[in-house]
Enzyme design. Structure first.
Site, mmCIF file in Angstrom:
data_model
loop_
_atom_site.group_PDB
_atom_site.id
_atom_site.type_symbol
_atom_site.label_atom_id
_atom_site.label_comp_id
_atom_site.label_asym_id
_atom_site.label_seq_id
_atom_site.Cartn_x
_atom_site.Cartn_y
_atom_site.Cartn_z
ATOM 1 N N LYS A 173 0.827 -1.203 0.000
ATOM 2 C CA LYS A 173 0.000 0.000 0.000
ATOM 3 C C LYS A 173 0.872 1.269 0.000
ATOM 4 O O LYS A 173 2.089 1.190 0.202
ATOM 5 C CB LYS A 173 -0.918 -0.036 1.232
ATOM 6 C CG LYS A 173 -1.933 -1.190 1.213
ATOM 7 C CD LYS A 173 -2.789 -1.173 2.470
ATOM 8 C CE LYS A 173 -3.818 -2.286 2.483
ATOM 9 N NZ LYS A 173 -4.643 -2.262 3.721
ATOM 10 N N TYR A 185 -12.320 -2.689 -3.071
ATOM 11 C CA TYR A 185 -12.808 -2.696 -1.692
ATOM 12 C C TYR A 185 -14.337 -2.689 -1.631
ATOM 13 O O TYR A 185 -14.903 -2.282 -0.618
ATOM 14 C CB TYR A 185 -12.226 -1.508 -0.932
ATOM 15 C CG TYR A 185 -10.786 -1.713 -0.484
ATOM 16 C CD1 TYR A 185 -10.429 -2.820 0.303
ATOM 17 C CD2 TYR A 185 -9.788 -0.809 -0.814
ATOM 18 C CE1 TYR A 185 -9.126 -3.016 0.726
ATOM 19 C CE2 TYR A 185 -8.474 -0.998 -0.386
ATOM 20 C CZ TYR A 185 -8.154 -2.104 0.384
ATOM 21 O OH TYR A 185 -6.857 -2.294 0.812
ATOM 22 N N ASN A 206 -1.673 -0.200 7.343
ATOM 23 C CA ASN A 206 -1.149 -1.521 7.729
ATOM 24 C C ASN A 206 -0.344 -2.181 6.606
ATOM 25 O O ASN A 206 -0.182 -3.398 6.561
ATOM 26 C CB ASN A 206 -2.276 -2.421 8.241
ATOM 27 C CG ASN A 206 -3.338 -2.679 7.198
ATOM 28 O OD1 ASN A 206 -3.210 -2.244 6.043
ATOM 29 N ND2 ASN A 206 -4.380 -3.390 7.573
ATOM 30 N N HIS A 258 -1.964 -5.372 1.408
ATOM 31 C CA HIS A 258 -3.202 -6.121 1.164
ATOM 32 C C HIS A 258 -2.833 -7.510 0.690
ATOM 33 O O HIS A 258 -1.911 -7.671 -0.117
ATOM 34 C CB HIS A 258 -4.049 -5.438 0.078
ATOM 35 C CG HIS A 258 -5.169 -6.320 -0.400
ATOM 36 N ND1 HIS A 258 -6.373 -6.411 0.272
ATOM 37 C CD2 HIS A 258 -5.243 -7.209 -1.427
ATOM 38 C CE1 HIS A 258 -7.145 -7.307 -0.342
ATOM 39 N NE2 HIS A 258 -6.486 -7.799 -1.378
ATOM 40 N N GLU A 311 -9.652 -10.946 -7.523
ATOM 41 C CA GLU A 311 -8.764 -9.783 -7.369
ATOM 42 C C GLU A 311 -7.629 -9.820 -8.395
ATOM 43 O O GLU A 311 -7.240 -8.779 -8.926
ATOM 44 C CB GLU A 311 -8.207 -9.737 -5.951
ATOM 45 C CG GLU A 311 -9.270 -9.381 -4.917
ATOM 46 C CD GLU A 311 -8.762 -9.373 -3.483
ATOM 47 O OE1 GLU A 311 -9.570 -9.020 -2.596
ATOM 48 O OE2 GLU A 311 -7.586 -9.723 -3.245
HETATM 49 N N1 UDP Z 1 -9.400 -0.933 7.742
HETATM 50 C C1 UDP Z 1 -9.528 0.241 8.463
HETATM 51 N N2 UDP Z 1 -10.254 0.212 9.620
HETATM 52 C C2 UDP Z 1 -10.837 -0.926 10.092
HETATM 53 C C3 UDP Z 1 -10.706 -2.110 9.343
HETATM 54 C C4 UDP Z 1 -9.982 -2.084 8.171
HETATM 55 O O1 UDP Z 1 -9.003 1.278 8.085
HETATM 56 O O2 UDP Z 1 -11.481 -0.884 11.156
HETATM 57 C C5 UDP Z 1 -8.620 -0.912 6.482
HETATM 58 C C6 UDP Z 1 -7.262 -1.604 6.599
HETATM 59 O O3 UDP Z 1 -6.325 -0.882 5.795
HETATM 60 C C7 UDP Z 1 -7.543 -2.974 6.024
HETATM 61 C C8 UDP Z 1 -8.552 -2.652 4.915
HETATM 62 O O4 UDP Z 1 -9.348 -1.624 5.494
HETATM 63 O O5 UDP Z 1 -6.362 -3.601 5.537
HETATM 64 C C9 UDP Z 1 -9.434 -3.796 4.493
HETATM 65 O O6 UDP Z 1 -10.023 -4.373 5.638
HETATM 66 P P1 UDP Z 1 -10.074 -5.951 5.816
HETATM 67 O O7 UDP Z 1 -10.984 -6.244 6.963
HETATM 68 O O8 UDP Z 1 -10.381 -6.606 4.515
HETATM 69 O O9 UDP Z 1 -8.573 -6.277 6.293
HETATM 70 P P2 UDP Z 1 -7.392 -7.117 5.590
HETATM 71 O O10 UDP Z 1 -8.029 -8.173 4.722
HETATM 72 O O11 UDP Z 1 -6.567 -6.123 4.812
HETATM 73 O O12 UDP Z 1 -6.617 -7.710 6.738
HETATM 74 MG MG MG Z 2 -9.510 -8.009 3.315
#
Ligand code: UDP
Ligand code: MG
Length: 151
Positions: free
Chosen positions: A9, A49, A112, A115, A126
């Site tokens: 990211k 997303y 974080n 992805h 994806e």
């Molecule tokens: N995210 C956020 N706040 C939250 C949860 C997720 O900003 O409370 C962001 C974070 O960057 C995350 C992305 O949204 O990686 C997608 O969320 P997901 O639950 O799919 O997490 P991932 O699959 O990336 O672990």
């Molecule tokens: Mg995810």
């Protein structure tokens, strides 16, 4: 053989962590089959997303992923989707185990770093969203048979 999508990211690119992050996957033995560096359009971000469309963080997530370039990779290997998710760590870095990418290098749930697809079917969707078919390279790696029996 399974494939998965990985995106370093904007925070990972800005912090010069592209090679460190992708390197952790590469040295595990996973095979690189696609790689590019690009800006993300709002349209692509919203499609990627889409599952989070109704979430309160959707707007800031789309703004973040489009704010600066990203590095996009496709990796191949046995159980690669689950293996990559375990290397990445929990979504919120505050809860990510040390030794994972997020647990070692990140602090904030939005920023974080990476992805990674969360299941084989979402990985396929994806990969189709981020790569043209001819951008994914099927190739024989000379070390494959030292890494996985099914290679
Ligand atoms: N995210 C956020 N706040 C939250 C949860 C997720 O900003 O409370 C962001 C974070 O960057 C995350 C992305 O949204 O990686 C997608 O969320 P997901 O639950 O799919 O997490 P991932 O699959 O990336 O672990
Ligand atoms: Mg995810």
């Amino acid at each position: 053989m399974e494939r998965t999508l990985v995106i370093v990211k904007p925070d990972g690119v800005q912090r010069s962590l592209v090679s460190s992050i992708l390197g952790r996957l590469e040295i595990r033995g996973l095979k690189l089959v696609g790689l590019k560096f690009m800006r993300v359009t709002p349209e692509l971000a919203q499609r990627h997303y889409a599952v989070h469309r109704e979430k309160p963080f959707f707007g800031e997530l789309v703004a973040f992923i489009t704010s600066s370039p990203v590095a996009v990779a496709a990796f191949e290997g046995p159980n690669v989707v689950a293996v990559v998710r375990s290397i990445v760590g929990a979504t919120n870095p505050a809860a990510s185990a040390p030794g994972t990418i997020r647990g070692d290098l990140a602090l904030d749930v939005l920023h974080n770093l990476i992805h990674a697809s969360d299941a084989p079917d979402t990985a396929q969707a994806e990969l189709a969203l981020w790569f043209q078919p001819d951008e994914l390279v099927t190739w024989q790696r000379d070390t494959d048979h030292w890494i996985a029996a099914e290679s």
